[in-house]
Scaffold this motif. Sequence first.
Motif, short mmCIF file in Angstrom:
data_model
loop_
_atom_site.label_atom_id
_atom_site.label_comp_id
_atom_site.label_asym_id
_atom_site.label_seq_id
_atom_site.Cartn_x
_atom_site.Cartn_y
_atom_site.Cartn_z
N GLN A 298 0.81 -1.21 0.00
CA GLN A 298 0.00 0.00 0.00
C GLN A 298 0.85 1.27 0.00
OE1 GLN A 298 -3.46 0.38 -0.23
NE2 GLN A 298 -3.24 -1.76 -0.85
N THR A 299 2.07 1.15 0.51
CA THR A 299 2.97 2.31 0.53
C THR A 299 3.20 2.84 -0.88
OG1 THR A 299 4.09 1.40 2.47
CG2 THR A 299 5.26 3.11 1.25
N LEU A 300 3.17 1.95 -1.86
CA LEU A 300 3.43 2.34 -3.24
C LEU A 300 2.26 3.07 -3.88
CD1 LEU A 300 5.17 -0.94 -4.47
CD2 LEU A 300 6.20 1.06 -3.38
N CYS A 301 1.11 3.07 -3.21
CA CYS A 301 -0.10 3.70 -3.76
C CYS A 301 -0.21 5.15 -3.30
CB CYS A 301 -1.33 2.91 -3.36
SG CYS A 301 -1.31 1.21 -3.96
N ASP A 302 0.75 5.96 -3.68
CA ASP A 302 0.73 7.40 -3.41
C ASP A 302 0.74 7.75 -1.93
OD1 ASP A 302 0.67 7.95 -6.15
OD2 ASP A 302 -1.51 7.81 -6.21
N LYS A 303 1.29 6.88 -1.08
CA LYS A 303 1.45 7.23 0.32
C LYS A 303 2.65 8.17 0.48
CE LYS A 303 -1.93 4.65 1.83
NZ LYS A 303 -3.16 5.22 2.39
N ALA A 304 2.70 8.87 1.60
CA ALA A 304 3.71 9.90 1.79
C ALA A 304 5.14 9.41 1.66
CB ALA A 304 3.49 10.59 3.14
N PRO A 305 5.54 8.27 2.28
CA PRO A 305 6.93 7.83 2.13
C PRO A 305 7.33 7.59 0.68
CG PRO A 305 5.91 6.71 3.98
CD PRO A 305 4.81 7.43 3.25
N LYS A 306 6.41 7.04 -0.13
CA LYS A 306 6.71 6.80 -1.54
C LYS A 306 6.89 8.14 -2.27
CE LYS A 306 6.84 4.56 -5.56
NZ LYS A 306 6.51 5.56 -6.56
N ALA A 307 6.05 9.13 -1.96
CA ALA A 307 6.18 10.44 -2.60
C ALA A 307 7.51 11.09 -2.22
CB ALA A 307 5.01 11.33 -2.19
N VAL A 308 7.91 10.94 -0.95
CA VAL A 308 9.22 11.44 -0.51
C VAL A 308 10.33 10.76 -1.30
CG1 VAL A 308 10.86 11.42 1.43
CG2 VAL A 308 8.47 12.08 1.81
N ALA A 309 10.23 9.45 -1.42
CA ALA A 309 11.26 8.69 -2.15
C ALA A 309 11.33 9.10 -3.61
CB ALA A 309 10.98 7.19 -2.04
#
Length: 374
Positions: A298-309
């Motif tokens: 779920q992290t890959l679905c536009d969650k904040a940590p993925k956006a930071v990365a």
Amino acid sequence: MNKTKMKVLVAPNSMKGSLNAFEFADVVEKAFFDVSSDFIVRKVPVADGGDFTGEVLCRALNAVPVEVEVKDPLGRLVQSKYAKIGQKAIIEMADASGIKLLRSNELNPMETSSFGTGQLIRAALKDGCTEILLGVGGSATVDGGLGMLAALGYKLIDEQGRMLEGKGGSLRFVKKIEPPALVENFTVNIICDVHNPLLGKNGAAAVFGPQKGATPEMVGELEAGLANWAGVLENQCGKDFSGVEGAGAAGGIVLPLLACCNAKIVPGAAFVLNQLNFQEHVNWADVVITGEGKLDGQTLCDKAPKAVADVAREQKKPVFAIGGTVTGEATDAFDGIFSMIPGPISLEEAMSRSGEMLYQFSFEFAKLIRAMRF
């Protein structure tokens, strides 16, 4: 030996149920400083429309909090707030209609209402605001936004012409709505971290209803109610919003905002990072650290940590993520993902000891980075 100070950007999301994003950043900063004065730490807590989004935006934009007395999800008076900067208001739905305001035995989406969120919007409009930034995470409601509309002056009418309460149990019975005599002209950016549609197996009732206390029977009633409500809005507005991606967020409150207000859904993480001028912070840094409670698919679905990365990768900066629960699906988005939990432990203990465990992991991680750098 190169003794140039290392610039570390700490940009975490909140850990639901334990550390908020600011506390997370403070713990990591302390650990790095305890390891060495060779680190310079810049803290930029982030969000994606979920818990604490309003507070992240409020602090980042230096908005001024305005206290308002509103009704909580069960109609009890509570002190809440919105934040104002110019003609812009930042509102966090959870502050008025949030699950955090209820005890576990009070959760019942047939009875809970988004009325308090509507009161916050109304107060902001009376205060001269014309633009609303609405974070919709953490709600206790599956009322399709009926309560919010009622607070804004809309009448909810059943087949016999009777007025209905704005709550989940009324969804099946609404046949039309009547707008107030004066409809305010304002825009809403709905800051959202989910893509769920309004209806179906991935919809508001099926996915979020049980989290908010719905029994299987209630899920069926809420699904039918939301379908009826979507039909009412389609008939009155001439547009079908039921298939809109994200319309199932926050128990369907998105639906009437799209239908009755000048509103749009904005991808939460990207919107928040843009408001924070995040590109500039990453440009400053040598290394970026992010994280949240669970790092998984779920992290890959536009969650904040993925956006930071994503921003870090664009600028070719190493980026690492720290979480509680960590699975392999998220690994490719980062240069490393790590669990701060040292061994088998219950969820309750993990949440109660989250600050301690995050510090211990960050201390060791800082030692590793320092050894590799210097």
